[in-house]
Design a protein around this motif. Structure first.
Motif, PDB file in Angstrom:
ATOM      1  N   MET A   1       0.158  -1.346   0.243  1.00 13.03           N
ATOM      2  CA  MET A   1      -0.258  -0.366  -0.145  1.00 13.03           C
ATOM      3  C   MET A   1       0.896   1.004   0.174  1.00 13.03           C
ATOM      4  O   MET A   1       1.852   1.011   0.932  1.00 13.03           O
ATOM      5  N   SER A  78      -7.554   5.272  -3.072  1.00 11.40           N
ATOM      6  CA  SER A  78      -8.528   5.717  -2.990  1.00 11.40           C
ATOM      7  C   SER A  78      -7.927   7.681  -2.121  1.00 11.40           C
ATOM      8  O   SER A  78      -6.855   7.113  -2.357  1.00 11.40           O
ATOM      9  N   LEU A  80      -9.127  10.190  -0.130  1.00  9.60           N
ATOM     10  CA  LEU A  80      -9.768  10.841   1.120  1.00  9.60           C
ATOM     11  C   LEU A  80      -9.576  12.653   2.069  1.00  9.60           C
ATOM     12  O   LEU A  80      -8.661  13.039   1.639  1.00  9.60           O
ATOM     13  N   ARG A 126      -4.109   6.825  -0.863  1.00  6.95           N
ATOM     14  CA  ARG A 126      -3.533   5.621  -0.731  1.00  6.95           C
ATOM     15  C   ARG A 126      -3.596   4.761  -2.256  1.00  6.95           C
ATOM     16  O   ARG A 126      -4.959   4.898  -2.854  1.00  6.95           O
ATOM     17  N   PHE A 128      -2.701   0.730  -4.680  1.00  8.60           N
ATOM     18  CA  PHE A 128      -1.793  -0.355  -4.792  1.00  8.60           C
ATOM     19  C   PHE A 128      -1.847  -0.675  -5.782  1.00  8.60           C
ATOM     20  O   PHE A 128      -2.747  -0.756  -6.979  1.00  8.60           O
TER      21      PHE A 128
ATOM     22  N   ILE B  32     -14.058   7.189   6.319  1.00  7.87           N
ATOM     23  CA  ILE B  32     -14.699   6.272   5.219  1.00  7.87           C
ATOM     24  C   ILE B  32     -13.605   5.282   4.592  1.00  7.87           C
ATOM     25  O   ILE B  32     -12.280   5.604   4.205  1.00  7.87           O
ATOM     26  N   PRO B  34     -12.179   1.899   1.818  1.00  4.81           N
ATOM     27  CA  PRO B  34     -13.062   1.109   1.118  1.00  4.81           C
ATOM     28  C   PRO B  34     -12.528  -0.487   1.389  1.00  4.81           C
ATOM     29  O   PRO B  34     -11.397  -0.195   1.680  1.00  4.81           O
ATOM     30  N   ALA B 107      -8.703  -6.832  -2.461  1.00  5.65           N
ATOM     31  CA  ALA B 107      -7.305  -6.842  -3.380  1.00  5.65           C
ATOM     32  C   ALA B 107      -6.129  -6.178  -2.817  1.00  5.65           C
ATOM     33  O   ALA B 107      -4.920  -6.069  -3.530  1.00  5.65           O
ATOM     34  N   ALA B 108      -5.926  -5.811  -2.557  1.00  4.16           N
ATOM     35  CA  ALA B 108      -5.240  -4.674  -1.365  1.00  4.16           C
ATOM     36  C   ALA B 108      -4.017  -5.909  -0.792  1.00  4.16           C
ATOM     37  O   ALA B 108      -5.085  -6.664  -0.528  1.00  4.16           O
ATOM     38  N   PRO B 109      -2.633  -5.159  -1.006  1.00  9.03           N
ATOM     39  CA  PRO B 109      -1.882  -6.256  -0.084  1.00  9.03           C
ATOM     40  C   PRO B 109      -2.134  -6.229   1.153  1.00  9.03           C
ATOM     41  O   PRO B 109      -2.918  -5.315   1.545  1.00  9.03           O
TER      42      PRO B 109
END
Lengths: 142, 142
Positions: A1, A78, A80, A126, A128, B32, B34, B107-109
């Protein structure tokens, strides 16, 4: 990430027009609403019909999010935005008056005659590349 | 703006795997995130690395949202799930133990070794066909 840089976050905010705002209701429960928006000069503007968003957002610290997932590249991101929301429907000065000309175009029906601006205190992002081959394949096939 | 029926909301939740959870932090500010998820039997399960989600969600009332926008049809929708989050990483009985076999694929590491279930108290959905030709055209051309 990976943490996205400031410029990348701003570029993503400027190149999209659909995100979600989260507010906190009077019983300290979070609520999420999808909204069309326009972002510039560190301020994010959306329009609202009467309802919970309009009741809860102005004067409050809110959170706004956009995200994306490219199934072909298996890349996700994403951004924020945290800040305080203000009702700018009846602007009192030049800066907020100008925002009323920003191209905020709600896709949903309704007059959306209330305008709300979020003055960003913090913008973070972030990104990834997925190492989960199953997730990438699954989303690819959808 | 049209209210979606219960079956339509459940069908949308079952046929997607990426949404956003909102939680409230200790200073009563919304956040928030995801997340990839799996939904069945009125329970929405996602996995988490250590961090704010894991610190704030378990035991709290949270909100979860998915949405979609079909630019060709100029049709949009969103589904909102409200409920209480519970940490099910170390299940104590059959129902939560079974959920650990649900296909939740971030999906993210990261190991995402913490499992969190949201027991839905309320599921609502809204849909609309856009009457804003500019919005439809703009999103079409992106």
């Amino acid at each position: 990430m990976e943490t996205l840089g400031d410029q990348e976050c701003l570029q993503l905010l400027r190149s999209h027009d659909l995100g979600r705002i989260a507010v906190v209701d009077r019983l300290v429960r979070p609520l999420i609403f999808p909204v069309n928006y326009f972002f510039d000069e560190g301020i994010l503007v959306f329009r609202s019909n009467p309802g919970s968003k309009l009741d809860l957002a102005p004067g409050a610290i809110v959170c706004f999010e956009i995200d994306g997932w490219d199934a072909d590249q298996a890349v996700g991101w994403s951004v924020l935005v945290k800040g305080i929301a203000h009702d700018i429907t009846n602007p009192r000065g030049a800066p907020t008056g100008r925002m009323r000309y920003w191209p905020v175009q709600p896709a949903a029906p309704g007059s959306h005659e209330h305008w709300i601006g979020i003055w960003a205190n913090e913008i973070t992002g972030r990104g990834f590349r997925s190492d989960n081959q199953r997730a990438a394949t699954r989303s690819n096939s959808e």
